[in-house]
Structure formats: C-alpha cells, structure tokens
Design a protein around this motif. Structure first.
Motif, short mmCIF file in Angstrom:
data_model
loop_
_atom_site.label_atom_id
_atom_site.label_comp_id
_atom_site.label_asym_id
_atom_site.label_seq_id
_atom_site.Cartn_x
_atom_site.Cartn_y
_atom_site.Cartn_z
N ASP A 39 19.10 55.95 -63.97
CA ASP A 39 19.54 54.82 -63.10
C ASP A 39 21.29 54.77 -63.52
OD1 ASP A 39 17.32 53.79 -62.22
OD2 ASP A 39 17.13 52.34 -63.73
N HIS A 63 15.81 51.10 -69.04
CA HIS A 63 15.71 51.86 -67.69
C HIS A 63 14.77 52.65 -67.52
CE1 HIS A 63 19.92 49.86 -66.02
NE2 HIS A 63 19.81 49.74 -67.29
N MET A 66 11.53 50.96 -66.63
CA MET A 66 11.54 50.31 -65.57
C MET A 66 11.34 51.30 -64.30
SD MET A 66 14.10 47.22 -65.48
CE MET A 66 15.62 48.19 -65.76
N ARG A 69 8.34 50.95 -61.61
CA ARG A 69 8.40 49.82 -60.99
C ARG A 69 9.87 49.97 -59.81
NH1 ARG A 69 8.71 44.49 -64.28
NH2 ARG A 69 10.72 45.58 -64.84
N THR A 70 10.78 50.42 -60.06
CA THR A 70 11.65 50.64 -59.30
C THR A 70 11.65 51.52 -58.30
OG1 THR A 70 12.88 52.26 -60.78
CG2 THR A 70 13.65 49.74 -60.98
N GLN A 71 11.06 52.68 -58.46
CA GLN A 71 10.70 53.77 -57.53
C GLN A 71 9.54 53.24 -56.59
OE1 GLN A 71 12.01 56.74 -57.12
NE2 GLN A 71 13.49 55.49 -58.60
N PHE A 73 9.49 50.03 -55.86
CA PHE A 73 10.22 49.12 -55.02
C PHE A 73 11.12 49.52 -53.80
CE2 PHE A 73 13.84 46.39 -53.94
CZ PHE A 73 13.11 45.12 -53.96
N LEU A 74 11.55 50.75 -54.37
CA LEU A 74 12.24 51.75 -53.27
C LEU A 74 11.48 52.12 -52.16
CD1 LEU A 74 14.94 53.09 -52.70
CD2 LEU A 74 14.34 54.89 -54.01
N ILE A 84 19.22 52.22 -55.72
CA ILE A 84 18.52 52.87 -56.52
C ILE A 84 17.96 54.13 -56.19
CG2 ILE A 84 15.89 52.64 -57.04
CD1 ILE A 84 15.77 49.74 -56.02
#
Length: 210
Positions: A39, A63, A66, A69-71, A73-74, A84
C-alpha cells in the motif's frame, strides 16, 4: 551480532533495495521486518517477492492484514480510479498468512517483534512521546528484553526498566525530521543505531529513559 531492522516498506521497492544493499555492506547477519509491506507505494508485489526470496522474518502489519479486503474492493470497482495497488493472488495469500508476532533469541537476548503493539490493537500508536504507562503495558505484554515495533513511521529507542522498545522508522517515509530510515541492533551489547536509507549515514537518535 548485527541485526538489520526494516519496517513500513509500503511498496517502496527502490528504498528497500537500498536498505538491503546497505545491510550487505555493513555485514549484517540477519534482517527482520516489522510489517506493512504494501500500500501507498507502487511495487507491493516486487517488495513481497524480495522479502520471500531473502527469507526475511516478517510480521503482519495493518495494511498487510487488509490486503485481501482491499483487493476484493478493487475487483468490484475497477473503473473508479481508486488509489489501490493491484496485487497478485499469491502476494495477498502471503500477506494474509503472516504472523502477528515473531520471537527470537540471539546470544541469550530475547527479542520480540510485532507491528503495532503486543496488544495487537492497530488503533493504539506507540509514539516516542507515549506515556510511561503505555510503555509499561508494552513491556509487560511482551515480557522480553527487546521489543521491535513499526506502525508509527517514527524512529525511537525507549529504555524502561531492563527492557527497551525500538522502532527503525519507515522505509517508505517517516513522520518527523528524517526521510527514510532503517535500524541496526547490536547484540549482546543491545545498542540500537538509526541509519538513513538514501545516504547510508548514521542518524542521531536520542534514547528515552524511564
């Protein structure tokens, strides 16, 4: 024995390479990393690849935790222009399986490493300006001689009783007077040095004593 300490790389590949090159020239015997590999920067996959290839013991930063979860979301919002960084699936798997803490013993000295704090509370930042009570809680929870933290991007060396809490600052960017830093722990002397990643020069670090 000289131990190189990294923290908060945040996908900053060039600075990571500089730090590892510096450690090599310094004759560092072991390198450890206090988390947050991805990140903010743009080379998370390559940073993780280097950490894995070098077999550097690492703990999971907030980071890193997460990342999955962030991937996800992307993937649901591919056209939103969100800042991201896309990561490979095996990178995410590696980050998701990192331990929250690592325990070491070198030359009879007990060393504990985690990202935020031994209580594993990412909302609790252990800054150099934290109270004696905060450092006492850290030392009590870890119950070792040397505690290595990351998370704050602020270098520190705090002596409390017979223990000390150290933070090498950030490979990505520090909050404070220094740009990008790493640390060197000397054992059995238990001395800690702060080094500038870009210049390879040792930086002044005033120990705090309680």
């Amino acid at each position: 024995m000289r131990i190189g300490i990294l923290a908060d790389i945040h996908g900053e590949l060039d600075a990571l390479k500089q730090a590892l090159g510096f450690f090599h020239h310094q004759g560092i015997e072991t390198v450890i990393c206090a988390g947050d590999l991805v990140d903010r920067g743009t080379d998370g996959d390559k940073v993780v690849e280097i950490i894995r290839q070098a077999n550097i013991p690492c703990v999971q930063g907030n980071h890193d935790a997460m990342a999955r979860r962030t991937q996800e979301f992307l993937a649901r919002h591919p056209d939103d222009g969100l800042p991201i960084e896309p990561l490979k699936a095996d990178t995410v798997d590696f980050l998701s399986n990192l331990p929250l803490e690592q325990h070491f013993e070198w030359l009879g000295i007990s060393v504990y490493m985690t990202h935020e704090n031994p209580m594993h509370d990412p909302s609790k930042f252990i800054y150099p300006t934290a109270s004696r009570a905060s450092f006492e809680s850290v030392v009590q929870a870890a119950n070792v001689q040397i505690i290595v933290l990351g998370h704050t991007h602020r270098p520190m060396q705090v002596h409390i009783g017979s223990a000390q809490v150290i933070n090498p600052g950030s490979i990505y960017a520090n909050y404070g007077p220094y740009a990008q830093t790493c640390g060197v722990l000397q054992l059995p002397e238990q001395t800690f040095e702060l080094w500038d990643v870009q210049t390879g020069q040792q930086l002044p670090l005033q120990p705090i004593r309680f």
